[in-house]
Each structure stands twice: as structure tokens, then as C-alpha cells.
Design a protein around this motif. Structure first.
Motif, PDB file in Angstrom:
ATOM      1  N   SER A  54       0.833  -1.199   0.000  1.00  0.00           N
ATOM      2  CA  SER A  54       0.000   0.000   0.000  1.00  0.00           C
ATOM      3  C   SER A  54       0.872   1.256   0.000  1.00  0.00           C
ATOM      4  N   CYS A  58       1.030   4.284  -3.082  1.00  0.00           N
ATOM      5  CA  CYS A  58       0.780   5.722  -3.012  1.00  0.00           C
ATOM      6  C   CYS A  58       2.072   6.535  -3.037  1.00  0.00           C
ATOM      7  N   TRP A  59       3.172   5.965  -2.534  1.00  0.00           N
ATOM      8  CA  TRP A  59       4.418   6.733  -2.509  1.00  0.00           C
ATOM      9  C   TRP A  59       5.247   6.480  -3.772  1.00  0.00           C
ATOM     10  N   GLY A  62       2.371   7.090  -6.783  1.00  0.00           N
ATOM     11  CA  GLY A  62       1.680   8.378  -6.755  1.00  0.00           C
ATOM     12  C   GLY A  62       2.546   9.522  -6.255  1.00  0.00           C
ATOM     13  N   ASN A  66       3.421   8.926   2.678  1.00  0.00           N
ATOM     14  CA  ASN A  66       2.388   8.796   3.688  1.00  0.00           C
ATOM     15  C   ASN A  66       3.013   8.162   4.927  1.00  0.00           C
ATOM     16  N   GLN A  69       0.254   5.598   7.552  1.00  0.00           N
ATOM     17  CA  GLN A  69      -0.545   4.487   7.042  1.00  0.00           C
ATOM     18  C   GLN A  69      -1.180   3.702   8.174  1.00  0.00           C
ATOM     19  N   TYR A 133      -9.862   8.253   4.550  1.00  0.00           N
ATOM     20  CA  TYR A 133      -8.802   8.663   3.623  1.00  0.00           C
ATOM     21  C   TYR A 133      -9.365   9.571   2.535  1.00  0.00           C
ATOM     22  N   VAL A 225      -1.490   8.690 -12.576  1.00  0.00           N
ATOM     23  CA  VAL A 225      -0.952   8.760 -11.220  1.00  0.00           C
ATOM     24  C   VAL A 225       0.575   8.841 -11.249  1.00  0.00           C
ATOM     25  N   GLU A 246      -5.056  12.059  -6.911  1.00  0.00           N
ATOM     26  CA  GLU A 246      -4.282  11.872  -5.684  1.00  0.00           C
ATOM     27  C   GLU A 246      -5.141  11.242  -4.589  1.00  0.00           C
ATOM     28  N   VAL A 249      -5.820   7.443  -5.403  1.00  0.00           N
ATOM     29  CA  VAL A 249      -4.737   6.478  -5.173  1.00  0.00           C
ATOM     30  C   VAL A 249      -4.446   6.382  -3.686  1.00  0.00           C
ATOM     31  N   TYR A 250      -4.594   7.506  -2.977  1.00  0.00           N
ATOM     32  CA  TYR A 250      -4.395   7.502  -1.523  1.00  0.00           C
ATOM     33  C   TYR A 250      -5.454   6.619  -0.856  1.00  0.00           C
ATOM     34  N   SER A 253      -4.806   2.906  -1.456  1.00  0.00           N
ATOM     35  CA  SER A 253      -3.747   2.406  -0.579  1.00  0.00           C
ATOM     36  C   SER A 253      -4.281   2.278   0.849  1.00  0.00           C
TER      37      SER A 253
END
Lengths: 374, 294
Positions: A54, A58-59, A62, A66, A69, A133, A225, A246, A249-250, A253
């Protein structure tokens, strides 16, 4: 780009092949190993793998770092633990969990009511974190909070949630957390944490989320993304709704992390505010960074490697282990920003172009090259 | 149930000032490092922790009086900061997310290193006995040490302001902050400015540590608690000195008032949520620092 295409690291068929090999290897484990304790341990690694996945999504894809998490992970774990707790309660004889009685609650709080129903409970365990989220991500990304600032905000929310769960002692049992007395009963099967059933459950969930994440990165959505990561301003000027991508995708995840939280709850039969621990959330980032954030499979393997190594050094070396991990992490960030994935990419790139050109843009430390295979 | 009298509200306000001064002392070094070099220093909490342990060591093993421990902690932690900047941070200035990660690694190493040397049991820094007396302001009584922390916060603001706006070094720092390349073309050694600023920020964390070590117990993990709040002050303030001062003042008071109405933990939660909402409408913070922000 010509050099990139020649690099077999970027060959899609081969990538799927590697995924297949990895999951077949994981599937063989319960066939050759029937020690329930070791199976439980590997299932736990699977949960860590989902978390690393996950983070990578996102990292690595994307570009959204984060550090919180644990928000989704903890909320998911609490949701599942609440479901399991209510399975052991009887609506007529003892409708209230013991810790609530100890905290002088006369009746079941309203937000515990849906957890009588197992499917509703699991649904909520996944829905609440994802929705959280969407709202939090939506707020932040629409305000164009990005990069380090966003990372700090996730950290702040995470520690705020931890204090909230400690503070709401009557509803969450505070620092002690919830420890449901029985294993998760899905109706058709009981997910005993020390059995192959729980291992296969985690295995299937890890497989499904990995394949979905991989397909997502290869889709048109995934391309946008990835473009965000490189230059979000340009993507904005091309007419894309950056905040939407954004947030999406956040949230995805977050959903995967919530799923990991659910697995964690039935594997350990225990949740506490420690699941919201800042250090734990940052370990997830460390796994993904060491494995290689730009590669889903390497991020998962990063979690397996780091946590596996940690179990094998034993308790007496645990103190120096954190020291070594910290130093190793610094070295990776300094010299190998792509992690082992970046190293592999460079090595394969060098191989497939006959050493004339490097495949990736990641600087490679040649002295380390011999120690790690693909 | 809620007993709002004049005295208790004044008490909450004064306590708020005290909380604000603690936030400010914790965030000052961070603001300088972030505002100048754009480095997100996750090891700042551990610099605070090192300051506390430096004071503890000097006081217990060398018999240094407490008031001398404070400037000495500044020096010790500044030197450590200098070493870390030279050996690691200087290579990462153009990769802001990576400095965040690398300094997180540094914080792990520092925390664990201190735990291996000093153990995990709590340590205590003794303050001069007259500092533990309470003084009464009208109906409100507050410990003299908290007044002292407040005074130190004011003094540090004055010192930092003087350094940044009245010295040659300050001119260089502000020039580099505004435009690194331009400053370099005028003969300012920007990497040296970054190094000195980083050491200065670390030293300020050292001072914070020697004060917080008295307010709370000294533990290897004590830095974690401060770093998130300190960062929130910097983010809310926008990375400028004045912004951090205002942000600390407002959040300190808000937290004290909420704690007075509800309780401590819920007050913290509420303040965090309010900051998120605030950033939705003003993502650049109260007063954003000069120069380019990415």
C-alpha cells in the motif's frame, strides 16, 4: 527511452512471471511446513507485505509520501476486533463486552451495534478507513498540500487518533486494547490464527491486492498517477483533476492497509493503540524504501526481508538491530534511493545493453552489486 | 459541572502561555532549519532528547550547575548537528522527501544509541530548589520554572531575531534563503551557511531538551512526543520565525482552553483537527517564509 525498452526489468510479461514465482513460493510454504507457529509468523509477514504494497502504491507510484498508514491499518484492525468481540457476545444473556462493564457502561454504544453482524462489521472495518482517507485526502489535496507537508499532516492525524483511542477508554478499552476471546468465525469457516486457514486467507488477500494494484498501475488511471509523481503541475495544465487522482490512489492504498489491519486482528486476536504507533507506520515506509518503492513486488519483499531478519537476530540483539536497521536505512536513502528494485533495474539494464548504458537513472554502488541477485 | 470562574479562566490562559512557550522552544530550531534550507528534520525530537541527556550527564557526572548545563547542551547538540549535516544532510538538499527519510533514520540511530548507552530507565534532571516554588499572580499560582521557560523562550526569540536581522551572518542566511544561486554568485558560501544554520537549529533543540528534561522525565523516546507538535507549529506558521511564534501562541492557548473545557487528550485531538481544517484554507501557513517553496 530505447535503452529503457531493452532493459528486461521493464518487460511486462517477465514482471508477471516474477510475481507468479513469488506467490508460488509463498503457496509452497504451508505444504512443506506444518508448524502452526511458523505459519502464523509467515502470515504476519504477509500482512506486513500488504502494508508495504500500500505504501509502494501511493508513494512509489503516486509520489505521495504517507507516514500515517497506521491510520487505515489501526482503524481496520479495530473494526475487525470489534466484529470478533461481538461474535463472542450473546444478545440476550451478555450483550456488553466485559471491558465496557468494567468501565461502567450500562448499554452497548450505538456505533458498536452494527458489529453484531459479521459481514456488516467487516464491511465497516474496510469502509470507515477508506472513507476517512477520502475525506482527509480530499481536504489536503484540494488545498494542494503535497510532499513533506502532507507527510507531516498524516503523522499528526495518526498521533491524534492514537491519543483519541487511548482517551475513549469505555468504548475502546484505552491502552489495553481489545482482545476478542475467540477466533474469527466467518460462518462457513473458522479462521483459527494458528492454522493453515488463516495463512491461506492472508495469502489470497495479499495475492488479490497485489494483482489489483499491479493492474491499476498499468491502467490509464495508473499512468496519470505516475505522471503526477514526476510533475503534478504539468498534469494539472494538461487538464486532469489532480486532487481527484491523488485522493483516489491515496484511498486505494488506505483500503489495502485496512485489509491488512483486518488480517492483523484475526491473526493476533488483539488490537491496541500500538497499531497507531508512529514508529510502526514509519517502519512500513522503511520496508518499501529498502525493497524499492517503485516496485510493488520489491516493496513486499522488503517487508519480508526486514521483518524476517528481525525475527532471526533474536531478542537479545533486538536493541542493536534497530541501530543496524537505522544505519542501513540511512545508507539506502543516501546511496540507493530506488532500494533493491533500483539496484536490480540498473544491473539488468547494464546486462541487457551489454554494459554500455545504464538502464535506470538510479546511481548504483558497484561495490554492493555482487551481493544481491535479482 | 463546568466551573468557570474568573480565576480559573485566567489560570487556563496563563497555562496556555506556558504551553505556548514550550511549543515555541521545541519548534524554534526546526523553524530555522526548515525556513533556511527546506530540510524536514525528523531527528529534531532526538536532538531535544540528546540535549536532555547532555544536561543529565553534565549535572550528574561532572557536577555542572543546572544553569550552566543549558548553554553547554546547546554546544554539545550543535556539534552533533554539525557532524550529521556534514556527513549526511549536505548530500540530500535537492531531495526534500529523502532528507525526511534520512533524518528519520538518524533519529532511529540516535534513539537506539542513547538507549544502549544510558538504558531505558527514566533519568531526572535536578533544578535549583528555589525554581520548584510556586509563585502567585493574583489568584493564580504557577511554578517558577514554567515562568523561567517562558523567559527563556522570549530570550531565544530575541537572540534569534538579533542574529538573523542584525548580524552579517543573518544577512547571509536571509540571502541564501531567498535565492541560493544568486547568493552564491555574490560570494556567499551557501553550503557553509546551511551547515551553520543546521548546527544552530540543533543547538536550540539542545536548549529545549535541557528545559524539557526538568519538566518531564528523561527517556530515549521523549523526542517523539515533541517532534510532531513542533512540526505542526512550523507547518501552521508557514516556516517563518514570526509564523511559528504566532502559531505556538494560538495553539498553546487553544489547547489550554480546550483542556479546561474537555480534557488534555481530547484537547490535543481537537487542536490537530483544527490545524488540518486551517491548512485546507491556507495551505501555505500563516506567514510563509521568503523564497521559493516546493
Amino acid at each position: 527511452m530505447a535503452a529503457m525498452e531493452k532493459n528486461i526489468y521493464h518487460n511486462k510479461a517477465l514482471q508477471w512471471g516474477v510475481y507468479a514465482v513469488f506467490f508460488i513460493a509463498l503457496a509452497i510454504i504451508p505444504l512443506v511446513q506444518d508448524d502452526a507457529f511458523i505459519l502464523n509468523q509467515f502470515a504476519t509477514y504477509g500482512v506486513y507485505g500488504m502494508l508495504a504494497l500500500s505504501i509502494s502504491l501511493c508513494w512509489g507510484f503516486g509520489g505521495i509520501l504517507n507516514l500515517g498508514q497506521g491510520i487505515a491499518f489501526g482503524l481496520g484492525a479495530y473494526g475487525m476486533a470489534m466484529t470478533m468481540q461481538m461474535q463472542s457476545q450473546d444478545p440476550d444473556i451478555n450483550p456488553i463486552p466485559p471491558f465496557m462493564l468494567n468501565n461502567a457502561l450500562e448499554e452497548l454504544p450505538f456505533f458498536w451495534e452494527p458489529f453484531w453482524n459479521t459481514s456488516a462489521g467487516i464491511f465497516l472495518a474496510l469502509l470507515v478507513p477508506t472513507l476517512f482517507y477520502v475525506i482527509f485526502g480530499g481536504l489536503m489535496f484540494q488545498a494542494r498540500v503535497a510532499g513533506p507537508f502532507f507527510a507531516i499532516m498524516t503523522l499528526a492525524i495518526l498521533s491524534a487518533l492514537a491519543t483519541l483511542f487511548i482517551d475513549l477508554q469505555p468504548y475502546t478499552n484505552g491502552v489495553n486494547g481489545i482482545s476478542p476471546p475467540g477466533a474469527l468465525d466467518l460462518g462457513f469457516v473458522v479462521v483459527d490464527p494458528y492454522s493453515s486457514v488463516s495463512y491461506w486467507t492472508v495469502f489470497v488477500l495479499l495475492l488479490v491486492s497485489t494483482v489489483c494494484a499491479k493492474l491499476l498501475t498499468q491502467s490509464r488511471f495508473g499512468l496519470v498517477v505516475q505522471a503526477l509523481k514526476n510533475d503534478s503541475e504539468r498534469v494539472r495544465f494538461l487538464g486532469y483533476h489532480v486532487a481527484f487522482y491523488e485522493t483516489a490512489v491515496y484511498a486505494v492504498s488506505g483500503l489495502i492497509a485496512a485489509l491488512a489491519g483486518c488480517c492483523w486482528a484475526f491473526l493476533t486476536q488483539y488490537v491496541s493503540p500500538a497499531q497507531f504507533d508512529v514508529g510502526f507506520s514509519i517502519s512500513m515506509v522503511i520496508w518499501a524504501a529498502i525493497g524499492g518503492r517503485n516496485s510493488l513486488i520489491w516493496a513486499i519483499m522488503g517487508a519480508f526481508m526486514v521483518q524476517g531478519a528481525q525475527s532471526y537476530v533474536g531478542d537479545e540483539f533486538l536493541n542493536s538491530w534497530v541501530l543496524i536497521l537505522g544505519l542501513f536505512f540511512i545508507l539506502v536513502v543516501r546511496f540507493l534511493p530506488g532500494g533493491f528494485a533500483g539496484l536490480t533495474e540498473s544491473l539488468l539494464g547494464a546486462l541487457s545493453t551489454g554494459g554500455r548504458r545504464r538502464g535506470g537513472d538510479v546511481p548504483v554502488d558497484v561495490s554492493k552489486a555482487g551481493t544481491e541477485g535479482a | 459541572m463546568l466551573d468557570i470562574t474568573f480565576a480559573s479562566s485566567i489560570n487556563a490562559l496563563i497555562l496556555g502561555l506556558s504551553i505556548a512557550s514550550i511549543f515555541l522552544v521545541a519548534a524554534l530550531g526546526l523553524t530555522i532549519i526548515y525556513g533556511t534550507a527546506g530540510v524536514i528534520n525528523m531527528a529534531h525530537g532526538e536532538f531535544i532528547m540528546l540535549g536532555a541527556y547532555a544536561s543529565f550527564t553534565m549535572q550528574n557526572y561532572l557536577g555542572v550547575p543546572f544553569f550552566l548545563c543549558i548553554p553547554l547542551s546547546f554546544l554539545v547538540v550543535a556539534v552533533i548537528g554539525l557532524i550529521i549535516e556534514r556527513s549526511l544532510i549536505q548530500y540530500l538538499y535537492n531531495r526534500p522527501l529523502d532528507t525526511l527519510l534520512a533524518t528519520w533514520g538518524v533519529s532511529l540511530v540516535l534513539m537506539q544509541g542513547v538507549r544502549l548507552i544510558f538504558g531505558s530507565d527514566p533519568k531526572y534532571i535536578q533544578m535549583p530548589s528555589f525554581m520548584s516554588t510556586n509563585i502567585a499572580i493574583g489568584d493564580v499560582s504557577i511554578s517558577l520554572f514554567r515562568v523561567f521557560v517562558f523567559a527563556v523562550a522570549i530570550a531565544l526569540i530575541g537572540a534569534v531575531w538579533w542574529l538573523f536581522y542584525r548580524t552579517d551572518f543573518g544577512i547571509k542566511v536571509r540571502a541564501v534563503t531567498q535565492n541560493k544561486e544568486m547568493a552564491a554568485s555574490f560570494g556567499i558560501n551557501s553550503s557553509r551557511v546551511y551547515t551553520m544554520t543546521f548546527a544552530l537549529g540543533a543547538g536550540l533543540a539542545g536548549i529545549a531538551g535541557s528545559l524539557f528534561g526538568v519538566l518531564n522525565i528523561v527517556l530515549p523516546t521523549m523526542g517523539m512526543g515533541y517532534v510532531v507538535e513542533a512540526f505542526l507549529m512550523v507547518v501552521t506558521g508557514g516556516g517563518s520565525l514570526l509564523g511559528t511564534i504566532i502559531a505556538s501562541g494560538v495553539t498553546g492557548e487553544a489547547q489550554s482552553i480546550f483542556a479546561f473545557i474537555f480534557n488534555d487528550t481530547f484537547a490535543r485531538f481537537l487542536v490537530f483537527i483544527l490545524i488540518v481544517i486551517f491548512l485546507r484554507f491556507r495551505p501555505q501557513g500563516l506567514i510563509s517564509a521568503g523564497g521559493v517553496r516546493r
